[in-house]
Design an enzyme around this catalytic site. Sequence first.
Site, PDB file in Angstrom:
ATOM      1  N   GLY A 186      13.147  48.063 -41.379  1.00  0.00           N
ATOM      2  CA  GLY A 186      11.947  48.863 -41.507  1.00  0.00           C
ATOM      3  C   GLY A 186      11.436  49.004 -42.921  1.00  0.00           C
ATOM      4  CB  CYS A 210      14.702  20.531 -62.057  1.00  0.00           C
ATOM      5  SG  CYS A 210      13.597  21.873 -61.568  1.00  0.00           S
ATOM      6  CG  HIS A 245      12.703  24.465 -58.107  1.00  0.00           C
ATOM      7  ND1 HIS A 245      13.525  24.274 -59.211  1.00  0.00           N
ATOM      8  CD2 HIS A 245      12.096  25.659 -58.313  1.00  0.00           C
ATOM      9  CE1 HIS A 245      13.396  25.296 -60.049  1.00  0.00           C
ATOM     10  NE2 HIS A 245      12.531  26.153 -59.534  1.00  0.00           N
ATOM     11  CG  ASP A 252      14.644  39.262 -36.668  1.00  0.00           C
ATOM     12  OD1 ASP A 252      13.459  39.282 -36.960  1.00  0.00           O
ATOM     13  OD2 ASP A 252      15.310  40.282 -36.393  1.00  0.00           O
ATOM     14  N   GLY A 296      13.614  39.344 -32.780  1.00  0.00           N
ATOM     15  CA  GLY A 296      12.247  39.272 -32.290  1.00  0.00           C
ATOM     16  C   GLY A 296      11.526  40.577 -32.576  1.00  0.00           C
ATOM     17  N   GLY A 297      12.263  41.555 -33.072  1.00  0.00           N
ATOM     18  CA  GLY A 297      11.682  42.865 -33.336  1.00  0.00           C
ATOM     19  C   GLY A 297      10.585  42.839 -34.376  1.00  0.00           C
ATOM     20  CB  CYS A 351      17.326  21.788 -57.815  1.00  0.00           C
ATOM     21  SG  CYS A 351      15.608  21.496 -58.264  1.00  0.00           S
ATOM     22  CG  ASP A 380      15.797  37.849 -43.875  1.00  0.00           C
ATOM     23  OD1 ASP A 380      16.073  39.078 -43.811  1.00  0.00           O
ATOM     24  OD2 ASP A 380      14.735  37.365 -43.432  1.00  0.00           O
ATOM     25  CB  CYS A 386      16.478  23.996 -62.511  1.00  0.00           C
ATOM     26  SG  CYS A 386      16.749  23.928 -60.734  1.00  0.00           S
TER      27      CYS A 386
END
Lengths: 415, 401
Positions: B228, B321, B346, B104, B106-107, B318, B278, B316
């Site tokens: 925005g 789990c 998870h 990103d 920095g905005g 993962c 994101d 799940c």
Amino acid sequence: MHLELTRVVQGSGRLGVLRGLSRTRPHHSLETPGCLLYTHLGSVPHLTQDTLHTLKDLPSVTQVTLSDIAEHQEVLESFKEGFRKFAGLHDTVLYCSLHDPAALCPAGYTTNKTVSVWGSGGRMELTVTKFMSLQKCTQPDWYTSMADGETWQVNTTRKRVRKSVDRTLAHLDECLLLHHKLPELEEVSVFGVVEGGDIVDERLRSARETAKRPVVGFCLDGFQTGFMEPSVRAQLIAAVTEELPEDKPRLLPGVGRPDEVLACVEAGVDVFEGFFPFQVTERGCALCFRFDVTPDPESAVLELNKEEEVVRNGNVNRDDQTQMTPFEINLKDKRYEDDFGPLVKGCGCYSCQNHQRAYLHHLLVTNELLAGVLLMIHNTSHYLGFFKALRAALASDQLELLKRRVMEAGGRESD
Amino acid sequence: MAAPMQSLTAVSPLTLRIVAECPVTKARACELALPHCTVSTPVFMPVGTQGTLKGITVDQLESLGCQICLGNTYHLGMRPGPELIEKANGLHGFMNWKRNLLTDSGGFQMVSLVELSEVTEEGVRFKSPYDGKEILLSPEKSVSIQNSLGSDIMMQLDDVVSSTVSGPRVEEAMHRSIRWLDRCIAANKNPDKQNLFAIIQGGLNAELRRACLEEMTKRDVPGFAIGGLSGGEEKDDFWRMVTLSTDHLPREKPRYLMGVGYAVDLVVCVALGCDMFDCVFPTRTARFGSALVPWGSVQVKHKQYAKDFQPIDPDCQCPTCKRHSRAYLHALFKSDTAAMHHITIHNISYQLSLMRSVRQSIVEGRFPQFIQTFMRRMFLSRDQYPSWAVDALASVNITLE
């Protein structure tokens, strides 16, 4: 449980293998001198399964403490199947100690019938009955009996020391009585606890009396780092081990510094708690002391005769266990900001293979959680490597060399 | 002299291949080829602000199937600084991440740290919270830092205004963002290795958004972000701006909706035509003991889970789990930081699995059915469905049952 000694050198320690640690896991053994895997409620601090298993040759014994477990008694009783299963620990031997070696207990809360442990919700008082009900729902493979070890304060009176020995023996007898009534603990081993502060007669009395009870090993309590002059400790331990049967293991809680480990091995200790790497991690440091010993006997002699400069930077004050020791580097130090080498050159751990000092420095400066993960991996790896080297040195009569090597200043500077 | 072979054989640092398009909604499933590896979209990108995903190693992140994650220019620009990261072979080298990175500009910190910042045509003047020093983050400076970081996708510095602000400031920011886009494009030292994305602004004003879209799409950038939004505005306004934006963005370039990460938002905005997302939410909420599941969340630290011996989600796959119960994690939160890491793993797994399922359903032509099933699982009943989501999906021909 039984200890198979392979080598005993008077005044220099013993080499062996602890077998029969667990009825359900008969293939597990612990080479001695060795250390246990230190955990918080069954998890090595900061680590999950994936990060833990980047480490090879983990100790086969996992240590958990009643100070972590006590507040979850109700949960474990609902669960019924023991702590090991509750924590998702699969193939390990479970050892349950009373106290957390990395957390100092406030003094003044021990009575004739009770000891206290501190959990996240505060103090919990344990009678032997409660202590045993905790062992019942925990179902470890082995535990140390309830003990009064509050003899570490400066100016502990002889009367107080005597009381700790008496109480501890009484607790042991009561524990054993209850132990035999609990089917859940049928295959579980018990260690007796030797107390006695810094008073030789009391130490001997405690050792002799404890040895009379049907315990499979001994916990040498009240010798924790910072509470006794190292030479006094070594003498007392040596005196105590003289009174103990040779074929039963000796566990020394609360001592983890490499130099102290070496001294206590010489005095006859077999098992240590593995909490030192955690303490080093918490202060943002990485263990870096050397423990490699030249395999060639000729140069070994030459090395021994060299004038080695032993620099003791870092901690001179032993009382404060949070202080840096001479065995580590402080990665928060600005000098590591652009040091792109590994934490320790030649270290095969995940952190050293994948990351650099500069990155660890950045993580520490920015207070990132990953710092703890990477340091815990490295420090554990380094410490286990030290114990491996210690056993090898005992096997080949190179303990003196190892002692010098460990105390060398070189490892602490950037390479 | 022969023409330099480089320009003839140069591979663009970004190629988007559309694998499937939903015939009902505006959703697409694509392959986004970037310098470090190919990313399957729609994709959720976890956020590793300071060159680390909090508590998770790069190996763990890789094992979870993450192909791209975020780093932040403002934070890394402060500590440890671009010069050091350059010495470390860029952010990839510094954190040892072998796959893609998006930085990103920095905005966003202009909004989040608004007390400490002042915006002028030159750039954003920040007062550093660490040493009180003043820094000017200009489009050139932001791109310069990102060049040093070496991210695969860089974001333009945009003039960010909180979505709850209205009035002339919004218009000013939109126009300035266009000017700053041009400055960023000019300042990019590595256009053949690093992709600079534009960020569409305009607040919640359709006219301004349209104007911004018209101008920015004239620039030849490899991708567009919709910025925005997701800053506390009404969801009814939010989705309308998203769909307006995707209506006017080129089909053959990726659309990145910034700051969106709640499961419902992700599914709806995929339907509205977005490819990349994101958000700090999944990883941040994990550290507070909140585990994300198809029916909402499991607040592991709550008393009710003390004796719950099931895993967070029995379905799940993962690592958390597969090995641990809610009860154990509940207890562990009182003892060690590892508890947070278990939940973080998870939650990342949940987000990435969700996007994989979404993508698979688009590829197999059953995304509309997926949406129905997803909503039924997430909400107790039809009248619990958020009205904005119902409206947004209706706008792309999905009538929720």
